[in-house]
Write an enzyme that holds these catalytic residues in place. Structure first.
Site, mmCIF file in Angstrom:
data_model
loop_
_atom_site.group_PDB
_atom_site.id
_atom_site.type_symbol
_atom_site.label_atom_id
_atom_site.label_comp_id
_atom_site.label_asym_id
_atom_site.label_seq_id
_atom_site.Cartn_x
_atom_site.Cartn_y
_atom_site.Cartn_z
ATOM 1 C CE LYS A 58 -24.494 64.203 -7.184
ATOM 2 N NZ LYS A 58 -24.796 64.631 -8.562
ATOM 3 C CD GLU A 211 -12.956 68.632 -21.670
ATOM 4 O OE1 GLU A 211 -13.836 68.037 -21.025
ATOM 5 O OE2 GLU A 211 -13.208 69.368 -22.645
ATOM 6 C CB ALA A 276 -19.556 62.007 -19.479
ATOM 7 C CB VAL A 277 -19.345 64.585 -24.902
ATOM 8 C CG1 VAL A 277 -18.040 63.800 -24.851
ATOM 9 C CG2 VAL A 277 -20.405 63.810 -25.688
ATOM 10 N N GLY A 278 -21.896 65.836 -22.587
ATOM 11 C CA GLY A 278 -23.015 66.772 -22.550
ATOM 12 C C GLY A 278 -24.334 66.071 -22.843
ATOM 13 C CB ALA A 327 -32.448 68.961 -10.537
ATOM 14 C CG HIS A 451 -15.677 79.194 16.601
ATOM 15 N ND1 HIS A 451 -14.785 79.119 15.556
ATOM 16 C CD2 HIS A 451 -15.044 78.667 17.686
ATOM 17 C CE1 HIS A 451 -13.650 78.590 15.996
ATOM 18 N NE2 HIS A 451 -13.782 78.306 17.283
#
Ligand code: FAD
Ligand code: NAD
Length: 475
Positions: A58, A211, A276-278, A327, A451
């Site tokens: 992140k 993929e 990055a296959v799990g 997480a 708003h």
């Protein structure tokens, strides 16, 4: 050395460390053992999430998005910055510093809660005894009433794609690149592939994601998945669906990837390749000889709805047990178990676990997808609202995507809420709370939303369920 505890937790990731803290809050005597070592050899609490997952990813997603916006979007606001330069070393330093602060925070929390922390390897022996082996090989024997196993998960590796940690890497390595690869290949268009692909594309890589499955993001509502695919394509993320990787070889400082799709065999040359296959559950060295802990056929520790294993007073939580590898799911299981051990009430509502993919636009959902509701046979109604009609999204220069609410025809129950757009991960919290309280769609419709806010999109989508949206044409 021998210690006597009420609870010993093995693993201090986002499942284990909250379990330890809640158990201590429940006035139990607690120890927590973790063996995580960072690439510089230092020990750190926090597990995958803090050291190599949620938090560093992140940090880079935020930095790379700001970089891209500064380059492409600020001028639209009338802010002309001139030549914008990337300082990747500074960006990576910031990422590392956030991780250090957060993992240091766990040390402080353990101290404040009176938890005995061990850095080293934990092993469950017979009769609820745990052996902890420190960095110098010294062993401590911890006698305890309860053991909580929270050993987490590790990336799946592909035999035909030999990992070397330099050119062919996993998600952890890919968070620590010290240069932007010109051509980046990623195997797997799952959550990690899309998030890391976004980071490096924004920083300048040509990113190709291969993929195996034909469908894009099958776990998401397909209206949202189609919208996401359209945006990612426009951004320049190359996603090849139905592409089965058959092998990869390092040749002269680059990686040759071989893959096959419906059109035939292909090869792709990249400078770095991320697999990055799990992820798979991690239980190596976790239990001693003669401890018959039951596992399921996929290697997860077998547990019931309350995370009890087959062994008395041995519990297991987080990525090492069934359910989504998230997480917040692990955290809630840790809290539940620590409360149950103390004789309190504890439960995890597995039906209402939010998912977030931190791309831009961001994707978030809770509950069932339209495809799942359709398959269940229950009559349903759908309302959606485009961020293009949101004043706040327009002001943010982020008027992309939509909010979608799916509700039951019979009793108006909210069955699923799906958002693609700015701050989707924050917006979904309202839907999670609504569904946790069994809110009806009418409850959402009658709730006042400030708003102009992005949250009005969920309000309007709920109104659209009954064709009563105000700020968009009802279809
Ligand atoms: P872990 O975090 O894997 O922690 C387990 C800990 O136990 C580790 O420190 C390990 O060293 C230790 N351990 C294992 N065996 C032993 C032993 N025998 N003795 C002592 N210690 C041991 N999830 C989200 O919800 N949101 C996100 O944004 C998100 N982003 C992610 C990004 C990436 C790149 C990755 C890889 C994952 C991400 N995840 C995210 C998933 C999230 O990281 C995991 O679901 C979460 O870390 C699982 O928590 P856990 O405590 O079960 O296991
Ligand atoms: P994933 O399961 O999300 O995606 C893996 C993808 O790889 C799938 O689409 C699968 O079809 C594809 N795949 C599998 N084998 C393949 C092959 N041989 N060739 C090509 N494609 C192949 O797994 P991930 O992206 O590695 O993430 C692991 C876990 O970490 C997930 O469970 C996820 O929940 C968690 N995570 C969560 C977040 C978040 O919450 N934002 C972020 C990152 C990771």
């Amino acid at each position: 050395m021998t210690g006597q505890f009420d609870v010993v937790v093995i693993g201090a990731g986002p499942a284990g460390y909250p379990a330890a803290i809640r158990a201590a809050q429940n006035k139990l005597k607690v120890a927590c053992i973790d063996e995580w070592r960072n690439t510089d050899g230092s020990y750190a609490f926090g597990g995958t999430c803090l050291n190599a997952g949620c938090i560093p990813s992140k940090a880079l997603l935020e930095s790379s998005e700001l970089y891209q916006r500064a380059k492409e979007e600020f001028s639209i606001h009338g802010i002309n910055l001139g030549d914008i330069k990337l300082d990747l070393a500074a960006m990576q330093k910031r990422r590392a510093s956030i991780v250090r602060t957060m993992t240091g925070g766990i040390v402080a929390l353990f101290k404040a809660n009176g938890i005995t922390a061990y850095q080293g390897h934990g092993k469950l022996l017979a009769d609820n005894t745990v052996e902890s082996t420190g960095p110098d090989g010294s062993k401590s024997i911890l006698k305890t009433r309860h053991v909580v196993l929270a050993s987490g998960s590790v990336p799946v590796r592909l035999k035909s794609v030999p990992h070397d940690g330099k050119l062919i890497v996993d998600s952890w390595n890919a968070l620590e690149f010290d240069a932007v690869p010109k051509r980046l290949g990623i195997i797997g268009a799952g959550v990690i592939g899309l998030e890391l692909g976004s980071v490096w594309r924004r920083l300048g890589s040509v990113v190709t994601i291969l993929e195996a499955v034909d469908q894009f993001l099958p776990i998401a509502d397909q209206t949202i998945a189609r919208e996401a695919q359209r945006h990612f394509k426009k951004q320049g993320l190359i996603i090849e669906l139905g592409a089965r990787v058959t092998g990869a070889k390092v040749v002269g400082g680059a990686v040759n990837v071989a893959y096959a799709d419906a059109q035939g065999e292909h090869s792709l040359q990249v400078d770095r390749l991320v697999v990055a296959v799990g992820r798979r559950p991690f239980t190596e060295g976790l239990v001693g000889d003669g401890v018959n802990l039951e596992m399921d056929p996929r290697g997860f520790i077998q547990v019931d709805d309350h995370c009890r294993t087959n062994l008395p007073d041995v519990w297991a939580i987080g990525d090492v047990v069934r359910g989504p590898m998230l997480a917040h799911k692990g955290k809630e299981e840790g809290i539940m178990v620590a409360d149950l051990i103390a004789g309190r009430y504890g439960e995890v509502n597995y039906q209402i676990i939010p998912s977030v993919i931190y791309t831009a636009p961001e994707i978030a959902w809770v509950g069932q997808t339209e495809e799942q509701v359709k398959a269940s046979g229950r009559a349903y109604k759908v309302g959606s609202f485009p961020f293009a009609a949101s004043g706040r999204a327009r002001a943010m220069e982020a008027a992309q995507g939509m909010a979608k609410v799916i509700s039951a025809v019979d009793d108006d129950e909210v069955l699923g809420v799906h958002v693609i757009g700015p701050m989707a991960g924050e917006l979904i919290a309202e839907a999670v709370l609504a569904m946790e309280y069994s809110a009806s769609t009418e409850d959402l419709q009658r709730t006042i939303h400030a708003h102009p806010t992005l949250s009005e999109a969920i309000h309007e989508a709920a109104l659209a369920v009954d064709k009563r949206a105000i700020d968009a044409i009802n279809r």
